[in-house]
Design a protein around this motif. Structure first.
Motif, PDB file in Angstrom:
ATOM      1  N   SER A  87      66.344 -21.850  80.318  1.00  0.00           N
ATOM      2  CA  SER A  87      66.607 -21.771  82.368  1.00  0.00           C
ATOM      3  C   SER A  87      68.087 -22.119  82.130  1.00  0.00           C
ATOM      4  O   SER A  87      68.437 -23.459  82.293  1.00  0.00           O
ATOM      5  CB  SER A  87      66.184 -23.139  82.977  1.00  0.00           C
ATOM      6  N   SER A 132      65.297 -21.714  86.604  1.00  0.00           N
ATOM      7  CA  SER A 132      64.111 -21.787  86.033  1.00  0.00           C
ATOM      8  C   SER A 132      63.814 -20.388  86.949  1.00  0.00           C
ATOM      9  O   SER A 132      62.696 -20.183  87.878  1.00  0.00           O
ATOM     10  CB  SER A 132      63.326 -22.458  86.773  1.00  0.00           C
ATOM     11  N   ASN A 135      59.403 -19.630  84.757  1.00  0.00           N
ATOM     12  CA  ASN A 135      58.270 -20.346  85.029  1.00  0.00           C
ATOM     13  C   ASN A 135      57.391 -19.914  85.770  1.00  0.00           C
ATOM     14  O   ASN A 135      56.603 -19.815  86.199  1.00  0.00           O
ATOM     15  CB  ASN A 135      58.728 -21.930  84.687  1.00  0.00           C
ATOM     16  N   ARG A 139      54.017 -19.042  87.031  1.00  0.00           N
ATOM     17  CA  ARG A 139      52.399 -19.915  87.341  1.00  0.00           C
ATOM     18  C   ARG A 139      52.193 -19.426  88.217  1.00  0.00           C
ATOM     19  O   ARG A 139      51.688 -20.360  89.439  1.00  0.00           O
ATOM     20  CB  ARG A 139      53.401 -21.206  87.665  1.00  0.00           C
ATOM     21  N   ARG A 145      47.374 -30.631  81.157  1.00  0.00           N
ATOM     22  CA  ARG A 145      48.602 -30.872  80.817  1.00  0.00           C
ATOM     23  C   ARG A 145      47.937 -32.259  79.920  1.00  0.00           C
ATOM     24  O   ARG A 145      47.643 -33.094  79.808  1.00  0.00           O
ATOM     25  CB  ARG A 145      49.754 -30.678  80.350  1.00  0.00           C
ATOM     26  N   LYS A 255      67.949 -32.148  87.890  1.00  0.00           N
ATOM     27  CA  LYS A 255      67.438 -30.813  87.158  1.00  0.00           C
ATOM     28  C   LYS A 255      68.078 -29.601  87.923  1.00  0.00           C
ATOM     29  O   LYS A 255      67.444 -29.313  88.681  1.00  0.00           O
ATOM     30  CB  LYS A 255      66.081 -31.206  87.252  1.00  0.00           C
ATOM     31  N   THR A 257      68.043 -27.017  86.594  1.00  0.00           N
ATOM     32  CA  THR A 257      67.651 -25.848  85.905  1.00  0.00           C
ATOM     33  C   THR A 257      66.690 -25.016  87.126  1.00  0.00           C
ATOM     34  O   THR A 257      66.891 -24.006  87.307  1.00  0.00           O
ATOM     35  CB  THR A 257      67.351 -25.973  84.612  1.00  0.00           C
ATOM     36  N   MET A 258      65.692 -26.462  86.790  1.00  0.00           N
ATOM     37  CA  MET A 258      64.181 -26.349  87.728  1.00  0.00           C
ATOM     38  C   MET A 258      64.939 -26.515  89.910  1.00  0.00           C
ATOM     39  O   MET A 258      64.594 -25.151  90.267  1.00  0.00           O
ATOM     40  CB  MET A 258      62.993 -27.496  87.891  1.00  0.00           C
ATOM     41  N   ASP A 350      63.593 -34.687  83.084  1.00  0.00           N
ATOM     42  CA  ASP A 350      62.569 -34.788  82.046  1.00  0.00           C
ATOM     43  C   ASP A 350      62.324 -35.224  81.577  1.00  0.00           C
ATOM     44  O   ASP A 350      61.391 -36.292  80.402  1.00  0.00           O
ATOM     45  CB  ASP A 350      60.870 -33.601  82.596  1.00  0.00           C
ATOM     46  N   ARG A 547      54.735 -33.652  87.609  1.00  0.00           N
ATOM     47  CA  ARG A 547      53.944 -33.007  86.523  1.00  0.00           C
ATOM     48  C   ARG A 547      54.710 -33.176  85.395  1.00  0.00           C
ATOM     49  O   ARG A 547      54.753 -33.160  84.696  1.00  0.00           O
ATOM     50  CB  ARG A 547      53.530 -31.673  87.351  1.00  0.00           C
ATOM     51  N   ASP A 548      55.953 -31.901  86.168  1.00  0.00           N
ATOM     52  CA  ASP A 548      57.248 -31.605  84.546  1.00  0.00           C
ATOM     53  C   ASP A 548      57.484 -33.220  84.137  1.00  0.00           C
ATOM     54  O   ASP A 548      58.017 -33.471  82.714  1.00  0.00           O
ATOM     55  CB  ASP A 548      58.902 -31.440  85.463  1.00  0.00           C
ATOM     56  N   THR A 551      54.507 -35.031  82.163  1.00  0.00           N
ATOM     57  CA  THR A 551      54.172 -34.058  80.440  1.00  0.00           C
ATOM     58  C   THR A 551      54.913 -34.183  79.878  1.00  0.00           C
ATOM     59  O   THR A 551      55.096 -33.776  78.773  1.00  0.00           O
ATOM     60  CB  THR A 551      53.711 -33.146  81.381  1.00  0.00           C
ATOM     61  N   ALA A 582      55.483 -28.877  76.072  1.00  0.00           N
ATOM     62  CA  ALA A 582      55.672 -29.034  77.088  1.00  0.00           C
ATOM     63  C   ALA A 582      57.540 -29.894  77.382  1.00  0.00           C
ATOM     64  O   ALA A 582      57.621 -30.482  78.195  1.00  0.00           O
ATOM     65  CB  ALA A 582      54.825 -30.248  78.295  1.00  0.00           C
TER      66      ALA A 582
HETATM   67  O1  LIG Z   1      60.950 -23.917  83.834  1.00  0.00           O
HETATM   68  C1  LIG Z   1      62.365 -24.785  83.696  1.00  0.00           C
HETATM   69  O2  LIG Z   1      63.114 -24.370  83.865  1.00  0.00           O
HETATM   70  C2  LIG Z   1      61.702 -26.107  82.996  1.00  0.00           C
HETATM   71  C3  LIG Z   1      60.009 -26.190  83.241  1.00  0.00           C
HETATM   72  C4  LIG Z   1      59.387 -27.698  82.429  1.00  0.00           C
HETATM   73  O3  LIG Z   1      60.511 -28.421  81.919  1.00  0.00           O
HETATM   74  C5  LIG Z   1      58.651 -27.700  82.882  1.00  0.00           C
HETATM   75  O4  LIG Z   1      57.712 -27.257  83.309  1.00  0.00           O
HETATM   76  O5  LIG Z   1      57.908 -29.048  81.675  1.00  0.00           O
END
Ligand SMILES: O=C(O)CCC(=O)C(=O)O
Ligand SMILES: NC(=O)C1=CN([C@@H]2O[C@H](COP(=O)(O)OP(=O)(O)OC[C@H]3O[C@@H](n4cnc5c(N)ncnc54)[C@H](OP(=O)(O)O)[C@@H]3O)[C@@H](O)[C@H]2O)C=CC1
Ligand SMILES: [Mg+2]
Length: 742
Positions: A87, A132, A135, A139, A145, A255, A257-258, A350, A547-548, A551, A582
């Motif tokens: 990402s 990101s 994903n 999704r 997970r 984060k 990236t996301m 994460d 969730r991120d 996991t 994950a």
């Molecule tokens: O899509 C992303 O940048 C990271 C996704 C991620 O960290 C996750 O789903 O555990």
């Protein structure tokens, strides 16, 4: 309904992509024998960039595989194996563009400051592949997970090393106390569908549309929140002072990236405050070379060569002086002087917080030694969960992987749920005023007052995914006979809306005898940790961000890595998306591979995903052979763990390629021995025999190449022939596998 069972295997980036060059031929060979087709789709950063410029690339145009997969994910036929991908932050994106240009692709440069429509168009296209970008597109279902029983049993039998925790540890999490998203959030649930817009009205009354044509569904939960960058700057200043006074490392966890719009800005504020004296003093020169703090201090170093010698030296000296006055900062690579503030994609919360917790609460300092750290996580929405873990470790010591329970996760993520789908509705405002979300009739749905520099963010959470999530949680609680906790904070506006829905939808299910609760994230963490220490399992049922976070956190504590996780996305339309592990794409592993021809990537996540994918095919198409393949692969996976055939970490030991050899051997043996399908057994008997008889030769061929550098002809787009020859160095193994591939 298509009748051909098919697996779509994704080609991605970095370590998982390297591993694919070795694993995929094996998978193709075994699947082919059972009549299952394996096709690839390239969703690497490089392919995604190239797909944006068909006209410019002419004959070298690349089709948009991600768009195709995104579409497929909304149909019942999807059966996708999704490996981790990059990402990209802006510095990564620019590096990838440079590499592709050097390979002869006629890509336009990344426009730093687009000044006309053509440049704005190019910038927008690059913007689509940034952060990101994969994903959320794939999704179309919620997330399930967990550590499979065999993996958990293995971790208990062979516990990984966990750093000791001392009650004297000074490590802690710091968050804002106001002016953050948490404090300002408002939320509502829509009674009717509408098409909304987001508008900014300045103090002068002039109105500007920030986003138009925003389709909202009936029953959808929407929320809006604001973070003050002025308050953030004050907060960062206070944390810099405090870190220095306490003698702990300053360390920032985001984060970027996301959260590709908001978090680079937060990151930039921290960079500006940390390096304030130097950046302010040289503001003109730095503006002249286009330095952008949101891309990290690394961006400054990348641009320094544009300046004359004297200015450069002055800036470098002033940056050095900053380090002398500031608290020590956590390092990403102490040998190379790369700090936590260098690039926004180097420290991703994460993965980085669990690593800190695994390492006694320490981060790396400039000497490459672990030191207590202040983990700065500005927004309060989720920061508290990590502080709860730290407090627990200080009070009770490190967790013991040999005895601890497990925390699987059921995560609400379908259809760009919550914060992770918010980037197209996130804006930094240049002036004070009000941001309103208006429905098609002009009624105000949400409203936030903003100051200049504030970040406004709107999130969406659709109703169907929420129902599906509640159902998934109840199913998992029933199937595994495990308590389930919804991590929702009644004091948060968005969560309050969700709690109302959860309470309502739980009534649609038979929950008799199940222990299902709703707790705030911090209380849920404390509850789960207490059970974890007693060896008990607790399902975490969370929104997309937790969730991120969870996991990576729990697998890293329980198993040492999130690579061993089973990560299933039952798609709402009936298809299957099987994510692998994950975690991410492990850039550190690529460095080691190109330097030493040793790949420590663990493909267990891929093995587990494949077994789940074959099983899905068997159920969906009544394909008995796919079930035989799945069962045999399950047996092979159990043996990989039992006989410790996962990759080690150092040259001379078994690496990723060696673990793939054992997978092939064990899988072939299991197929040869099974009695459900005599023809398959016969087909694989000689394969198993060849792989057993030639074991010593194959292992020698795999190990003797290790130790020296290896050239794969590119980082973001390696040369496929070079990569294949590097990742398939055993002629003996290749002969057997290629025999299967026909
Ligand atoms: O899509 C992303 O940048 C990271 C996704 C991620 O960290 C996750 O789903 O555990
Ligand atoms: N699903 C996805 O597509 C995801 C993508 N990402 C992307 O991945 C990149 C890197 O992210 P980062 O935060 O550094 O996290 P990573 O998970 O890639 O890396 C953290 C560390 O985890 C360990 N690790 C993770 N997976 C494996 C594996 N299969 N085998 C062995 N070790 C593993 C490695 O530790 P060690 O070397 O010490 O063994 C690795 O250095 C970014 O571009 C990010 O955006 C991140 C998360 C998810
Ligand atoms: Mg993650």
């Amino acid at each position: 309904m298509s009748t051909t069972p098919k697996i779509l295997y994704t080609l991605t980036d970095e370590a998982p992509y390297l591993a694919t060059a070795s694993l995929l031929p094996i998978v193709e060979g075994f699947a082919r024998a059972a009549g299952v087709a394996v096709e690839t789709r390239d969703i690497s950063l490089a392919a995604r960039i190239l797909a944006q410029f068909p006209a410019e690339l002419g004959e070298r145009a690349v089709k948009d595989d991600l768009a195709e997969l995104g579409q497929l994910a909304t149909t019942p036929d999807a059966n996708i194996i999704k490996l981790p991908n990059i990402s990209a932050s802006v510095p990564q994106l620019k590096a990838a563009i440079r590499e592709l240009q050097a390979q002869g692709f006629a890509l336009p440069d990344y426009p730093e400051e687009p000044s006309n429509d053509a440049e704005r168009d190019v910038r927008a296209r690059y913007g689509r592949v940034m952060g990101s970008a994969v994903n959320p597109v794939l999704r179309e279902g919620n997330s399930d997970r967990r550590a499979p029983a065999s993996v958990k049993a293995y971790a208990r039998k062979h516990p990984h090393r966990m750093g000791k925790w001392s009650s004297e540890s000074k490590s802690h999490v710091a968050h804002m106390d106001g002016g953050d998203f948490y404090g300002s959030e408002t939320s509502t649930t829509l009674a009717n569908a509408t098409t909304a817009r987001i508008e900014f009205t300045g103090a002068d009354g002039a109105t500007r549309v920030l986003k138009d044509g925003l389709k909202l569904q009936a029953g959808e939960v929407i929320d809006a929140a604001v973070l003050s960058t002025t308050k953030l700057a004050q907060f960062i200043d206070a944390q810099l002072e405090d870190a220095k006074a306490q003698g702990v490392l300053f360390s920032l966890h985001l984060k970027a990236t996301m959260m590709k719009v908001s978090d680079p800005i937060l990151f930039g504020v921290a960079v500006k405050r940390f390096y304030r004296e130097a950046l302010e003093k040289h503001a003109d020169a730095l503006a002249g070379i286009g330095f952008d703090a949101n891309n990290g201090i690394g961006d400054l170093y990348a641009r320094l060569p544009q300046l004359d010698e004297a200015t450069r030296a002055a800036i470098e000296a002033d940056i050095k002086a900053v380090y002398a006055n500031r608290p020590a900062v956590a390092m990403v690579n102490s040998d190379k002087g790369i700090t936590n503030l260098h690039v926004p994609s180097d420290v991703i919360v994460d993965a980085s917080m669990p690593a800190m917790i695994r390492d006694s609460g320490g981060m790396w300092n400039a000497e490459g030694k672990l030191q207590d750290a202040k983990a700065v996580i500005p927004d309060r929405s989720y920061a508290g969960i990590y502080q709860a873990v730290i407090e627990d470790c200080k009070a009770n010591g490190a967790f013991d992987p040999a005895t601890m329970g497990s925390v699987p996760n059921v995560g609400l993520m379908a259809q760009k749920a919550e914060e992770y789908g918010s980037h197209d509705k996130t804006f930094q405002l240049e002036a004070a005023g009000t941001v309103r979300v208006l429905d098609a009739d002009g009624n105000v749905l949400l409203s936030q007052a903003v100051e200049a520099g504030d970040i406004f963010r709107m999130c969406q959470t659709k109703d169907a995914p929420i129902r599906d999530w509640v159902q998934l949680a109840v199913n998992r609680a029933r199937l595994s006979n495990t308590p389930a906790v919804f991590w929702l904070d009644a004091n948060r506006a968005h969560d309050a809306q969700l709690i109302a829905k959860v309470e309502r939808y739980l009534k649609d299910h038979d929950t008799a005898g199940l222990d299902i609760r709703i707790l705030s994230p911090v209380e849920a963490m404390k509850f789960s940790l207490a059970r974890l220490r007693r060896g008990e399992d607790t399902i975490s049922v969370t929104g997309n961000v937790l969730r991120d976070y969870l996991t990576d956190l729990f697998p890293i504590m329980e198993l040492g890595t999130s690579a061993k996780m089973l990560s299933i996305v039952p798609l709402m339309a009936g298809g299957g998306l099987f994510e692998t592990g994950a975690g991410g794409s492990a850039p550190k592993h690529v460095q080691q591979f190109t330097a030493e021809n040793y790949l420590r990537w663990d493909s267990l996540g891929e093995f587990l995903a494949l077994a789940a994918s074959f099983e899905h095919l068997a159920n969906r198409y009544g394909n008995a052979r796919a079930q035989v393949l799945a069962d045999a692969l399950d047996a092979a996976n159990a043996r990989i763990l039992d006989e410790n055939r996962s990759p080690a970490r150092k040259v001379g030991e078994l690496d990723n390629r060696g673990s793939h050899f054992y997978l092939a051997q064990y899988w072939a043996q299991a197929l040869a021995q099974q009695t459900a399908d005599a023809e398959l057994a016969q087909r694989f008997a000689p394969v198993a025999k060849a792989l057993v008889e030639n074991e010593a030769t194959i292992l020698r061929e795999l190990v003797e190449v290790q130790g020296g550098p290896v050239d794969i002809g590119g980082y973001y787009k390696p040369d496929t022939a070079k990569l294949s020859s590097a990742m398939r160095p055993s002629a003996t193994l290749n002969a057997v596998i290629d025999g299967l591939r026909g």
